[in-house]
Design an enzyme around this catalytic site. Sequence first.
Site, PDB file in Angstrom:
ATOM      1  N   HIS C  80       2.204  -9.131 -17.248  1.00  0.00           N
ATOM      2  CA  HIS C  80       2.281  -7.773 -16.698  1.00  0.00           C
ATOM      3  C   HIS C  80       1.759  -7.769 -15.260  1.00  0.00           C
ATOM      4  O   HIS C  80       2.423  -7.285 -14.351  1.00  0.00           O
ATOM      5  CB  HIS C  80       1.492  -6.795 -17.560  1.00  0.00           C
ATOM      6  CG  HIS C  80       1.266  -5.464 -16.904  1.00  0.00           C
ATOM      7  ND1 HIS C  80       2.289  -4.581 -16.649  1.00  0.00           N
ATOM      8  CD2 HIS C  80       0.136  -4.879 -16.419  1.00  0.00           C
ATOM      9  CE1 HIS C  80       1.801  -3.508 -16.048  1.00  0.00           C
ATOM     10  NE2 HIS C  80       0.493  -3.663 -15.876  1.00  0.00           N
ATOM     11  N   ASP C 109      20.899  -7.235  12.916  1.00  0.00           N
ATOM     12  CA  ASP C 109      20.469  -7.998  11.745  1.00  0.00           C
ATOM     13  C   ASP C 109      19.058  -8.506  12.015  1.00  0.00           C
ATOM     14  O   ASP C 109      18.489  -8.202  13.059  1.00  0.00           O
ATOM     15  CB  ASP C 109      21.423  -9.172  11.451  1.00  0.00           C
ATOM     16  CG  ASP C 109      21.464  -9.494   9.954  1.00  0.00           C
ATOM     17  OD1 ASP C 109      20.396  -9.460   9.319  1.00  0.00           O
ATOM     18  OD2 ASP C 109      22.550  -9.760   9.426  1.00  0.00           O
ATOM     19  N   TRP C 144      -3.801 -12.702 -14.284  1.00  0.00           N
ATOM     20  CA  TRP C 144      -2.989 -12.838 -13.066  1.00  0.00           C
ATOM     21  C   TRP C 144      -3.737 -13.595 -11.997  1.00  0.00           C
ATOM     22  O   TRP C 144      -3.127 -14.150 -11.102  1.00  0.00           O
ATOM     23  CB  TRP C 144      -2.506 -11.475 -12.559  1.00  0.00           C
ATOM     24  CG  TRP C 144      -3.420 -10.776 -11.590  1.00  0.00           C
ATOM     25  CD1 TRP C 144      -4.415  -9.913 -11.911  1.00  0.00           C
ATOM     26  CD2 TRP C 144      -3.421 -10.861 -10.170  1.00  0.00           C
ATOM     27  NE1 TRP C 144      -5.046  -9.473 -10.786  1.00  0.00           N
ATOM     28  CE2 TRP C 144      -4.449 -10.030  -9.700  1.00  0.00           C
ATOM     29  CE3 TRP C 144      -2.645 -11.569  -9.238  1.00  0.00           C
ATOM     30  CZ2 TRP C 144      -4.737  -9.884  -8.337  1.00  0.00           C
ATOM     31  CZ3 TRP C 144      -2.949 -11.421  -7.885  1.00  0.00           C
ATOM     32  CH2 TRP C 144      -3.974 -10.582  -7.455  1.00  0.00           C
ATOM     33  N   SER C 174       9.158 -18.034  -0.742  1.00  0.00           N
ATOM     34  CA  SER C 174      10.008 -16.893  -0.414  1.00  0.00           C
ATOM     35  C   SER C 174       9.290 -15.925   0.526  1.00  0.00           C
ATOM     36  O   SER C 174       9.834 -15.509   1.553  1.00  0.00           O
ATOM     37  CB  SER C 174      10.395 -16.186  -1.712  1.00  0.00           C
ATOM     38  OG  SER C 174      10.864 -14.899  -1.462  1.00  0.00           O
ATOM     39  N   SER C 175       8.046 -15.583   0.183  1.00  0.00           N
ATOM     40  CA  SER C 175       7.311 -14.609   0.996  1.00  0.00           C
ATOM     41  C   SER C 175       7.064 -15.140   2.399  1.00  0.00           C
ATOM     42  O   SER C 175       7.188 -14.403   3.382  1.00  0.00           O
ATOM     43  CB  SER C 175       5.963 -14.284   0.359  1.00  0.00           C
ATOM     44  OG  SER C 175       6.167 -13.703  -0.889  1.00  0.00           O
ATOM     45  N   HIS C 258      -7.441 -10.602  -1.554  1.00  0.00           N
ATOM     46  CA  HIS C 258      -7.704  -9.294  -0.976  1.00  0.00           C
ATOM     47  C   HIS C 258      -6.681  -8.893   0.080  1.00  0.00           C
ATOM     48  O   HIS C 258      -6.172  -7.778   0.023  1.00  0.00           O
ATOM     49  CB  HIS C 258      -9.134  -9.095  -0.486  1.00  0.00           C
ATOM     50  CG  HIS C 258      -9.388  -7.625  -0.426  1.00  0.00           C
ATOM     51  ND1 HIS C 258      -9.727  -6.898  -1.536  1.00  0.00           N
ATOM     52  CD2 HIS C 258      -9.215  -6.736   0.557  1.00  0.00           C
ATOM     53  CE1 HIS C 258      -9.758  -5.619  -1.222  1.00  0.00           C
ATOM     54  NE2 HIS C 258      -9.462  -5.493   0.046  1.00  0.00           N
ATOM     55  N   GLU C 260      -3.797  -9.678  -0.080  1.00  0.00           N
ATOM     56  CA  GLU C 260      -2.661  -9.348  -0.948  1.00  0.00           C
ATOM     57  C   GLU C 260      -2.678  -7.868  -1.340  1.00  0.00           C
ATOM     58  O   GLU C 260      -1.628  -7.224  -1.423  1.00  0.00           O
ATOM     59  CB  GLU C 260      -2.710 -10.238  -2.200  1.00  0.00           C
ATOM     60  CG  GLU C 260      -1.720  -9.880  -3.293  1.00  0.00           C
ATOM     61  CD  GLU C 260      -0.279 -10.193  -2.943  1.00  0.00           C
ATOM     62  OE1 GLU C 260      -0.053 -10.935  -1.972  1.00  0.00           O
ATOM     63  OE2 GLU C 260       0.618  -9.678  -3.635  1.00  0.00           O
ATOM     64  N   TYR C 262      -3.603  -5.454   0.458  1.00  0.00           N
ATOM     65  CA  TYR C 262      -3.033  -4.691   1.573  1.00  0.00           C
ATOM     66  C   TYR C 262      -1.562  -4.999   1.745  1.00  0.00           C
ATOM     67  O   TYR C 262      -0.796  -4.167   2.227  1.00  0.00           O
ATOM     68  CB  TYR C 262      -3.838  -4.954   2.853  1.00  0.00           C
ATOM     69  CG  TYR C 262      -5.255  -4.485   2.673  1.00  0.00           C
ATOM     70  CD1 TYR C 262      -5.501  -3.136   2.478  1.00  0.00           C
ATOM     71  CD2 TYR C 262      -6.312  -5.362   2.595  1.00  0.00           C
ATOM     72  CE1 TYR C 262      -6.779  -2.679   2.229  1.00  0.00           C
ATOM     73  CE2 TYR C 262      -7.598  -4.921   2.354  1.00  0.00           C
ATOM     74  CZ  TYR C 262      -7.823  -3.575   2.170  1.00  0.00           C
ATOM     75  OH  TYR C 262      -9.078  -3.132   1.906  1.00  0.00           O
ATOM     76  N   SER C 273       4.444   7.417   5.732  1.00  0.00           N
ATOM     77  CA  SER C 273       4.326   7.858   7.121  1.00  0.00           C
ATOM     78  C   SER C 273       5.678   8.232   7.720  1.00  0.00           C
ATOM     79  O   SER C 273       5.742   8.850   8.775  1.00  0.00           O
ATOM     80  CB  SER C 273       3.693   6.766   7.985  1.00  0.00           C
ATOM     81  OG  SER C 273       2.450   6.403   7.457  1.00  0.00           O
ATOM     82  N   HIS C 307     -16.025  -9.425  -2.417  1.00  0.00           N
ATOM     83  CA  HIS C 307     -16.435  -8.266  -3.225  1.00  0.00           C
ATOM     84  C   HIS C 307     -15.783  -8.286  -4.609  1.00  0.00           C
ATOM     85  O   HIS C 307     -16.144  -7.503  -5.464  1.00  0.00           O
ATOM     86  CB  HIS C 307     -16.184  -6.940  -2.489  1.00  0.00           C
ATOM     87  CG  HIS C 307     -14.752  -6.567  -2.322  1.00  0.00           C
ATOM     88  ND1 HIS C 307     -14.290  -5.897  -1.230  1.00  0.00           N
ATOM     89  CD2 HIS C 307     -13.669  -6.750  -3.107  1.00  0.00           C
ATOM     90  CE1 HIS C 307     -12.988  -5.698  -1.357  1.00  0.00           C
ATOM     91  NE2 HIS C 307     -12.599  -6.202  -2.484  1.00  0.00           N
ATOM     92  N   HIS C 308     -14.821  -9.192  -4.791  1.00  0.00           N
ATOM     93  CA  HIS C 308     -14.268  -9.365  -6.139  1.00  0.00           C
ATOM     94  C   HIS C 308     -15.178 -10.239  -6.998  1.00  0.00           C
ATOM     95  O   HIS C 308     -14.904 -10.441  -8.166  1.00  0.00           O
ATOM     96  CB  HIS C 308     -12.885 -10.021  -6.057  1.00  0.00           C
ATOM     97  CG  HIS C 308     -11.864  -9.163  -5.378  1.00  0.00           C
ATOM     98  ND1 HIS C 308     -11.045  -8.310  -6.063  1.00  0.00           N
ATOM     99  CD2 HIS C 308     -11.559  -8.994  -4.072  1.00  0.00           C
ATOM    100  CE1 HIS C 308     -10.257  -7.667  -5.207  1.00  0.00           C
ATOM    101  NE2 HIS C 308     -10.546  -8.061  -3.992  1.00  0.00           N
ATOM    102  N   THR C 333      -8.964   3.478   6.448  1.00  0.00           N
ATOM    103  CA  THR C 333      -8.139   4.012   5.363  1.00  0.00           C
ATOM    104  C   THR C 333      -8.261   5.532   5.323  1.00  0.00           C
ATOM    105  O   THR C 333      -7.272   6.254   5.181  1.00  0.00           O
ATOM    106  CB  THR C 333      -8.551   3.391   4.023  1.00  0.00           C
ATOM    107  OG1 THR C 333      -8.725   1.990   4.215  1.00  0.00           O
ATOM    108  CG2 THR C 333      -7.515   3.645   2.972  1.00  0.00           C
ATOM    109  N   LYS C 336      -6.208   7.228   7.887  1.00  0.00           N
ATOM    110  CA  LYS C 336      -4.797   7.397   7.513  1.00  0.00           C
ATOM    111  C   LYS C 336      -4.624   8.611   6.613  1.00  0.00           C
ATOM    112  O   LYS C 336      -3.719   9.420   6.805  1.00  0.00           O
ATOM    113  CB  LYS C 336      -4.303   6.143   6.792  1.00  0.00           C
ATOM    114  CG  LYS C 336      -3.986   5.035   7.736  1.00  0.00           C
ATOM    115  CD  LYS C 336      -3.544   3.810   6.973  1.00  0.00           C
ATOM    116  CE  LYS C 336      -2.769   2.899   7.883  1.00  0.00           C
ATOM    117  NZ  LYS C 336      -1.351   3.244   7.971  1.00  0.00           N
ATOM    118  N   ARG C 455     -12.159  -5.470 -19.812  1.00  0.00           N
ATOM    119  CA  ARG C 455     -10.745  -5.767 -19.579  1.00  0.00           C
ATOM    120  C   ARG C 455     -10.306  -6.876 -20.512  1.00  0.00           C
ATOM    121  O   ARG C 455     -11.100  -7.695 -20.926  1.00  0.00           O
ATOM    122  CB  ARG C 455     -10.574  -6.338 -18.162  1.00  0.00           C
ATOM    123  CG  ARG C 455     -10.654  -5.383 -17.075  1.00  0.00           C
ATOM    124  CD  ARG C 455     -10.704  -6.143 -15.758  1.00  0.00           C
ATOM    125  NE  ARG C 455      -9.357  -6.523 -15.303  1.00  0.00           N
ATOM    126  CZ  ARG C 455      -9.105  -7.010 -14.084  1.00  0.00           C
ATOM    127  NH1 ARG C 455     -10.089  -7.189 -13.236  1.00  0.00           N
ATOM    128  NH2 ARG C 455      -7.888  -7.319 -13.731  1.00  0.00           N
TER     129      ARG C 455
END
Lengths: 121, 233, 663
Positions: C80, C109, C144, C174-175, C258, C260, C262, C273, C307-308, C333, C336, C455
């Site tokens: 998931h 293009d 994950w 790919s990314s 982290h 990731e 964002y 926006s 912080h994780h 943040t 925004k 979890r």
Amino acid sequence: MAHDTQHEPHANVDHTAMGITHEHPTWSTYWKVAVVLTLITAVEVWIYYIPSFVASRAFVPSLLIMSAVKFATVVMFYMHLRYDHKLFRALFTAPLIIAIITIVGLLFLFGYFSHRTGALL
Amino acid sequence: MAHASALTGDHSHSAHDDAHGHPPTSTGLDNKKIAIWAFIGSECMLFASLISTYLIYKGRSVVGPYPHDACLPPQCSTPLKAILNIPITSASTFVLLMSSLAMVLALAAVELKDQPMPSGWWSRRLRSSKLWLWMTALLGITFLGFQAFEFTSFVHEGLTIRTNLFGSSFFTLTGFHGAHVTAGVLWLLTLLAIDYRRGLGPKDAINVDLAALYWHFVDVVWIAIFTLVYLIK
Amino acid sequence: MATTATAPAYAPTESYVGESGIWSWLTTVDHKRIGTLYLFTSLFFFLVGGVEAGMIRAQLAGPNKDLFSADLYNQLFTMHGTTMIFLGVMPLSAAFFNYLIPLQIGARDVAFPRLNAFSYWVFLLGGIFMNFSWIIGAAPNGGWFGYAPLTTMQYSAGLNIDFWVIGLQILGVSSLAAAFNFITTVINMRAPGMNLMRMPMFTWNAFIVQFLLVLAFPVITIALVFLQFDRFFGTNFYTMAAGADPLLWQHLFWIFGHPEVYILILPAFGLVSEIIPTFSRKPIFGYPVMVYATMLIAFLGFGVWAHHMFAVGMGPIGDTVFGVTTMLIAIPTGVKIFNWIFTMWGGSLRFTTAMKFAIGLVALFTIGGISGVMHASPPADLQQTDTYFVVAHFHYVLFGGSMMGIFGGIYYYYPKMTGRLLSEKLGSWHFWLMFIGMNLTFFPMHFSGLMGMPRRIYTYDAGQGWELFNKLSTYGTGILAVGLLIFVWNFFRSYSTGEIAGIVPWGAPTLEWSIPSPPPEYNFARIPKVTSRLPLWDLTAPRLTREVPHTEAGDKRLDVDVASKHTATGHPNPTANAPRQGVEAGMHIERATGRTARELGIPMPNPTIKPLICALGMTIMFTGLLFIHVNRMPLALATMIGGALLMTLSLYAWVLTPLEDAH
């Protein structure tokens, strides 16, 4: 490499804007740079064989500085960042800075410095 | 519909707005060169991860062999020999640095292809892009030869990628670098093939420049590795 | 349709109809078609991830349920998370990058069309590879973030983690390939006058995300390489007995992980926006500040990873530094959030479905952001880490944030992509069901989490006070599922029966709305010239752009020029010195002409199958690794060498073929 034909230089784009500046390094610059790189490498290896210098506090910093000078020389002259468009400089230095901060941060977190110098913390 | 003509796009357009052909790029720079610099930036993080891991695991191996004189009398009864071979690696470092010199000269030779040739025999020879591309590729292959020698001698001395943390992180870091050199050699050989087939001229300079930037980057990574892995004890 | 009262009548037959048929899709290098492929593929994977979520919630609906075994449950939550992040939200964003970046900057293009096709095929094959594990009954089961040493051979000997490691490596290629492509596109393919500080906010967000990708993915690549080497070649990176550090994986993973976060949220911010100013009939509030805030978020995003990991005990200095940097990120943040609110303030609001989703993002992301700031404090985090409180937090930012923004983007851009509007009525049902369902699912998790529910447990005992909250969460998931089904129905039905959209259905101000819907293959018959960042409002509603800088003396400071000073000489702006009303000289709206690129003499890249072959070769090469673990060494070698050859040969064939015919 992949797209040779896509953006052929246009006649109305002058060479300065193409990133080929007039202040181009000459062949003799390239040779001089090679001599400098060789000399620094020789000094690096030379001090590695001086036990009293290896034992001193100056050993690691001087190696780091010499390697940084070599690094910067190749990047500035051989990768011609010194002469090239500042966009390329930004594309390279920003990641390089983040990479260096990450290395230093990781080494700090894994106790590399306290473990080696004994008394940083 | 105050701006009717604008809405229908019914305008005479300047020569710059050329529907027939590609508009010039926004910066005037070549797309591929921007992409390769972005790629090199990305590679900085790749090698930063590898180098950090090597340094983090330095001195944490629980069994030998170790990179430097890790254990000398009086701590150990039998001194543990340092496995890193500084003279050999200094030579290979020199070879790689010189390959960078050959590479810039190759690029310069390509860029100057349509300029009149100098008169002297030697000067003419030194303006050959084939000579310098061959030189770069051969120096790269020599570097890889040194690395192959180093790896095999380490294996003979009992250090493999499985032996300890030093082995794992050392072989992975230098192996990744070696793989990059290999890719660079293949790239150079491809350029050489093109040079033999139709000759590389100033309009190919951008493609040689891409290979050169990659090649020099691999060289500067080695400059960092040589100091951080080999020289600092 | 409020603004352009007399938008040109639209006749679908007039519009250019590209080639159809499977072969044209397999060989396409058109960024719009690739964007469409990304959209369909990632929506499919999103639904797969949704089914997995539904199964998880069914299992947790009440105490001591045994719908699934513990092992299957592990596979479900791992897949998931992995699916939603790497096969759902990231490629959904990529669909918009592909479709919109060239349109928004006035290009025909991307910089490297074939590389773009390659990125898509690698993503598709990587997604299939990862999900193929279900078929052989060994889906990844290590979470994950696949913490090593749990994921090493010692503790996870099955093929499950092999699929995960190799699958992520494939998706990473790919990314990265896409990121280099988009960086070059944004830097180099902008229309004349499209300065960086005139780019639409979506393009800005997308541009910054590409840098995050370029810098974050190499780190996970290396962490995965170590794990791969440990699993396949017996190295010791994560072997504790050999002296390895159990935190190495965690640090490397979160240095990627982290940024990731964002990577997942900034594209949705970009879409919002675009949506909010359009439906408020106001230029976005504080455009330059929005740009700088995004840059700051991205930069700080590289300095907060640990912080994780507060629970591992990094010591007071590490905890303090990472706590403080994390709290700092709340500032840009918050900027925004407030800018979106101020954009709406005093505007003439239209509550279309897209706008509802956009406002939904502002509200729900703020809730997730606030619980995020709570985790930034190490002592608070110690109570919350690995509980359902964290699950609530990141679903508020990822579902309430990213997915709300992406759904808003789909409603907003569907007419551009298909020429027809999605049904607003069904859209409204979709939004409200999703909004209620999402809050009912995830808000109670705050409570179950604070009451100590961990979890990843596959079941729990009664009497711990968790039953009610879990029941509510499961009901909420049911409502979400209904909303999602309505969306799927709407999506497919509107394709043939939706209202005809026309060129400017919403009265939006940016370039992508100046061309027919769907756009012709060449996008712009004539490349536009841009004199402000709201070019279409200059044409249709100049009153709205009075405060916006145009190309006039005195506005130079806003035109941040990362390129060279020579740009100006390369690109004379035709209206540089004209009075503001002269903007029409640069902008125009193109009607559908039905003419092909060839008829117009516009060089377009040739379709090619080579990127697909190359992607296939790479995937086969990686697949070969799997055979090592079922003791088929010769087969493994043959597959890897065969795949590598296929990849290399097709790469050479691709590189040595010109992109387009000579004209």
